[in-house]
Design a protein around this motif. Structure first.
Motif: not given
Length: 429
Positions: A343, A398, A400
């Motif tokens: 990421y 996104y 994480p």
């Protein structure tokens, strides 16, 4: 004096830490996922503000003065980046002009303005105005979209392509861009998160401590300012941003953005990104064609850079985002740490794919010799820019922390690991 240290929450695994002082140019890492939490700066907010002012003046010089003088058949062009944006706007490529103008000029400019404003408020150590939280929320968004370093590399690529066509002289704007690139990289440390920590240390804003967790076992951390508070709050008590335990509909949004980026990636590589019109005829160039041209000109190093930024990086980002989506069932701290690294890599390389867009815009300004040569942006340039924007939005969407939610270990408030930087990095902090 406070009875306990302020809390800081890891943005990657949601582990709560007590923020401990770090000496010198040290940094603190999360003990659970090893993500960097914060760094210490030996400069005060007032000293950083003076540097921001100097960089702002340099930013104006870089954008208002010509970057080069190019002469051909008795005609001379002296392009600046704003002139290049205006030229492609007049040619009818409004979307490309707006996209390149935002990430190359307007957003870096506003980032400097908001940094100067926030540093000044903190340095005076007086009660902060009510719009301080809103300003830092804006700054946190600007941090991801300022691409001056990519623009400078685009300048170098465009100049190399025209170096043997006419008489080219380097102008003050290029030197200013060179210095600006390094100084803005240093100023990237002045993030909204660091400004909130400085405000906490000066007791200018409310601070969450260990007692907050005792009073609110079901807590949430604001994704904008990091303030820990009760989960039932719909608005942050410190910056008034919406509070969510996790980013809403994160997986669906990332999936939609990745699929859309894949759709745009096809015309971005098939359609020409620019069209060269000269007295010798008309020729169209794709992204891969531009790489081949640089190689044939003998600039194999720049050809490799463009190939990595324009072909390898977009594919890598798309594949990495797919891995993050499909690998959510993988468990274990070791696996989750690797996912965090993937990421972080996606976020780090995200903006460099904009290189080809800048090259097209700048070459249009350098080749603006009506009757002799002109470069017109192609449909592929806007499609490629959309791929960059969509993949960056996917990375920002996104969350994480969702991968770490599968670990049911009881969360604790702990001190982060501290790591002292090497003497070389201390000198640049």
């Amino acid at each position: 004096m406070r009875a306990s240290r302020p809390l800081i929450v890891c943005t990657h695994c949601d582990t709560v830490h007590e923020r401990v002082p770090v000496p010198g140019a040290g940094l603190a890492r999360c003990v659970r996922c090893d993500t960097e939490l914060y760094r210490h700066s030996r400069f005060s907010p007032r000293e950083w503000q003076a540097l921001v002012l100097a960089v702002f003046i340099l930013f104006l010089i870089a954008n208002l003065f010509p970057v080069v003088y190019l002469s051909m058949a008795g005609k001379t062009v002296s392009p600046t980046f704003p002139k290049a944006l205006l030229l492609i706007w007049q040619q009818g490529y409004w979307g490309l002009s707006v996209m390149a103008g935002l990430v190359g000029f307007w957003l870096p400019l506003f980032q400097l303005i908001f940094q100067f404003w926030a540093l000044g408020l903190i340095a005076r150590e007086k009660p902060l105005p009510g719009d301080f939280g809103i300003g830092l929320r804006v700054l946190s968004h600007l941090e991801h979209w300022s691409m001056t370093a990519v623009l400078f590399l685009g300048l170098i690529v465009a100049i190399v392509k025209f170096a043997g066509i006419g008489h080219l002289t380097v102008a003050p704007g290029l030197y200013a861009f060179f210095a600006l690139t390094f100084l803005l990289t240093g100023l990237s440390r002045i993030t909204a998160a660091r400004l909130w920590r400085w405000a906490e240390d000066r007791e200018l804003v409310p601070v969450a401590t260990r007692q907050v967790l005792s009073a609110h076992p079901d807590w949430s951390a604001c994704t904008h300012c990091g303030f820990v508070q009760a989960s039932q709050n719909t608005r942050c008590h410190r910056c008034a941003a919406p509070v969510h335990k996790r980013k809403p509909n994160s997986r669906r949004r990332v999936t939609a953005l990745v699929l859309t980026a894949c759709v745009f990636y096809i015309p971005a590589n098939v359609l020409p990104v620019m069209e060269l019109r000269s007295i010798m005829g008309t020729s169209a160039h794709t992204i891969l064609g531009g790489v081949i041209q640089l190689w044939q000109l003998g600039s194999w190093d720049l050809a490799l850079i463009v190939f990595i930024a324009s072909i390898v990086v977009p594919i890598t980002k798309l594949l990495a985002l797919v891995v993050l989506l499909v690998g959510r069932r993988w468990r274990g701290n070791g696996v989750q740490r690797q996912r965090n690294r993937i990421y972080d890599m996606v976020e780090l390389i995200g903006q460099w794919s904009m290189l080809d867009v800048f090259v097209v815009v700048l070459m249009a300004a350098l080749a603006n010799f009506p009757g002799l040569s002109q470069i017109i942006p192609g449909a592929g340039a806007l499609s490629f820019g959309m791929v960059v924007v969509l993949t960056m939005l996917a990375a920002l969407s996104y969350d994480p922390r969702q991968g770490w939610d599968q670990d049911t270990d009881e969360e604790q408030t702990i001190e982060p690991q501290t790591k002292l930087s090497s003497p070389a990095s201390q000198a640049t902090s």
